[in-house]
Design a protein around this motif. Structure first.
Motif, short mmCIF file in Angstrom:
data_model
loop_
_atom_site.label_atom_id
_atom_site.label_comp_id
_atom_site.label_asym_id
_atom_site.label_seq_id
_atom_site.Cartn_x
_atom_site.Cartn_y
_atom_site.Cartn_z
N LEU A 4 0.86 -1.18 0.00
CA LEU A 4 0.00 0.00 0.00
C LEU A 4 0.90 1.23 0.00
N LEU A 5 0.81 2.03 -1.06
CA LEU A 5 1.56 3.29 -1.15
C LEU A 5 0.65 4.42 -0.70
N THR A 6 1.19 5.37 0.04
CA THR A 6 0.39 6.46 0.58
C THR A 6 1.02 7.79 0.23
N VAL A 7 0.21 8.71 -0.24
CA VAL A 7 0.65 10.08 -0.53
C VAL A 7 -0.54 10.99 -0.23
N ALA A 8 -0.25 12.18 0.30
CA ALA A 8 -1.34 13.07 0.75
C ALA A 8 -2.29 13.44 -0.39
N GLU A 21 4.57 6.28 -10.67
CA GLU A 21 5.49 5.45 -11.46
C GLU A 21 5.90 4.19 -10.70
N LEU A 22 6.09 4.33 -9.40
CA LEU A 22 6.44 3.18 -8.57
C LEU A 22 5.31 2.15 -8.56
N ALA A 23 4.09 2.63 -8.42
CA ALA A 23 2.93 1.73 -8.42
C ALA A 23 2.83 0.99 -9.75
N LEU A 24 3.01 1.71 -10.85
CA LEU A 24 2.93 1.09 -12.17
C LEU A 24 4.03 0.04 -12.36
N GLU A 25 5.24 0.34 -11.92
CA GLU A 25 6.36 -0.60 -12.08
C GLU A 25 6.18 -1.82 -11.18
N LEU A 26 5.73 -1.60 -9.96
CA LEU A 26 5.50 -2.74 -9.06
C LEU A 26 4.45 -3.68 -9.64
N GLN A 27 3.39 -3.11 -10.22
CA GLN A 27 2.36 -3.94 -10.83
C GLN A 27 2.93 -4.76 -11.98
N LYS A 28 3.78 -4.13 -12.80
CA LYS A 28 4.41 -4.86 -13.92
C LYS A 28 5.23 -6.04 -13.43
N ARG A 29 5.79 -5.90 -12.22
CA ARG A 29 6.61 -6.97 -11.65
C ARG A 29 5.80 -8.00 -10.87
N ASN A 32 0.95 -6.97 -5.99
CA ASN A 32 -0.39 -6.44 -5.78
C ASN A 32 -0.24 -5.11 -5.05
N VAL A 33 -0.42 -4.00 -5.77
CA VAL A 33 -0.18 -2.68 -5.21
C VAL A 33 -1.47 -1.87 -5.21
N CYS A 34 -1.68 -1.10 -4.15
CA CYS A 34 -2.80 -0.17 -4.02
C CYS A 34 -2.25 1.17 -3.57
N VAL A 35 -2.99 2.24 -3.85
CA VAL A 35 -2.56 3.58 -3.47
C VAL A 35 -3.66 4.23 -2.64
N LEU A 36 -3.26 4.86 -1.55
CA LEU A 36 -4.15 5.60 -0.67
C LEU A 36 -3.76 7.07 -0.77
N SER A 37 -4.74 7.93 -1.10
CA SER A 37 -4.43 9.36 -1.19
C SER A 37 -5.70 10.18 -1.06
N GLY A 38 -5.51 11.48 -1.01
CA GLY A 38 -6.64 12.41 -0.98
C GLY A 38 -7.17 12.74 -2.35
N GLY A 39 -6.79 11.97 -3.35
CA GLY A 39 -7.26 12.16 -4.72
C GLY A 39 -6.42 13.16 -5.48
N ALA A 49 -4.55 1.57 -15.43
CA ALA A 49 -3.66 0.42 -15.29
C ALA A 49 -4.28 -0.69 -14.44
N GLY A 50 -5.48 -0.44 -13.89
CA GLY A 50 -6.13 -1.44 -13.06
C GLY A 50 -5.60 -1.48 -11.63
N ILE A 51 -4.96 -0.41 -11.20
CA ILE A 51 -4.44 -0.33 -9.83
C ILE A 51 -5.51 0.31 -8.96
N ARG A 52 -5.80 -0.33 -7.86
CA ARG A 52 -6.85 0.16 -6.96
C ARG A 52 -6.37 1.40 -6.22
N HIS A 53 -7.23 2.42 -6.18
CA HIS A 53 -6.98 3.65 -5.43
C HIS A 53 -8.05 3.81 -4.36
N TYR A 54 -7.60 4.09 -3.16
CA TYR A 54 -8.52 4.35 -2.06
C TYR A 54 -8.43 5.82 -1.70
#
Length: 69
Positions: A4-8, A21-29, A32-39, A49-54
């Motif tokens: 789970l990657l987090t950014v404000a 970019e990190l999320a996209l590269e991790l998915q390619k490898r 299972n990556v998700c991102v949590l942010s304030g949008g 890319a099909g990466i889940r964002h919360y």
């Protein structure tokens, strides 16, 4: 592996672009990556890319951040 990657906020900027970019590269490898942010503007790249964002409204306080420097 799950990460789970987090950014404000997820607008254009150094940390935000790096997180995207990190999320996209991790998915390619095969990670299972998700991102949590304030949008923000970069969320659509994750969705494409099909990466889940919360969405979570993360508030930053410069007064508190300065105490730890």
């Amino acid at each position: 592996m799950n990460i789970l990657l987090t950014v404000a906020r997820f607008n254009l900027g150094g940390a935000e672009s790096y997180t995207c970019e990190l999320a996209l590269e991790l998915q390619k490898r095969g990670v299972n990556v998700c991102v949590l942010s304030g949008g923000g503007r970069l969320v659509h790249k994750l969705n494409e890319a099909g990466i889940r964002h919360y969405f979570f409204p993360i508030k930053l306080s410069l007064a508190l951040a300065g105490r730890y420097i």
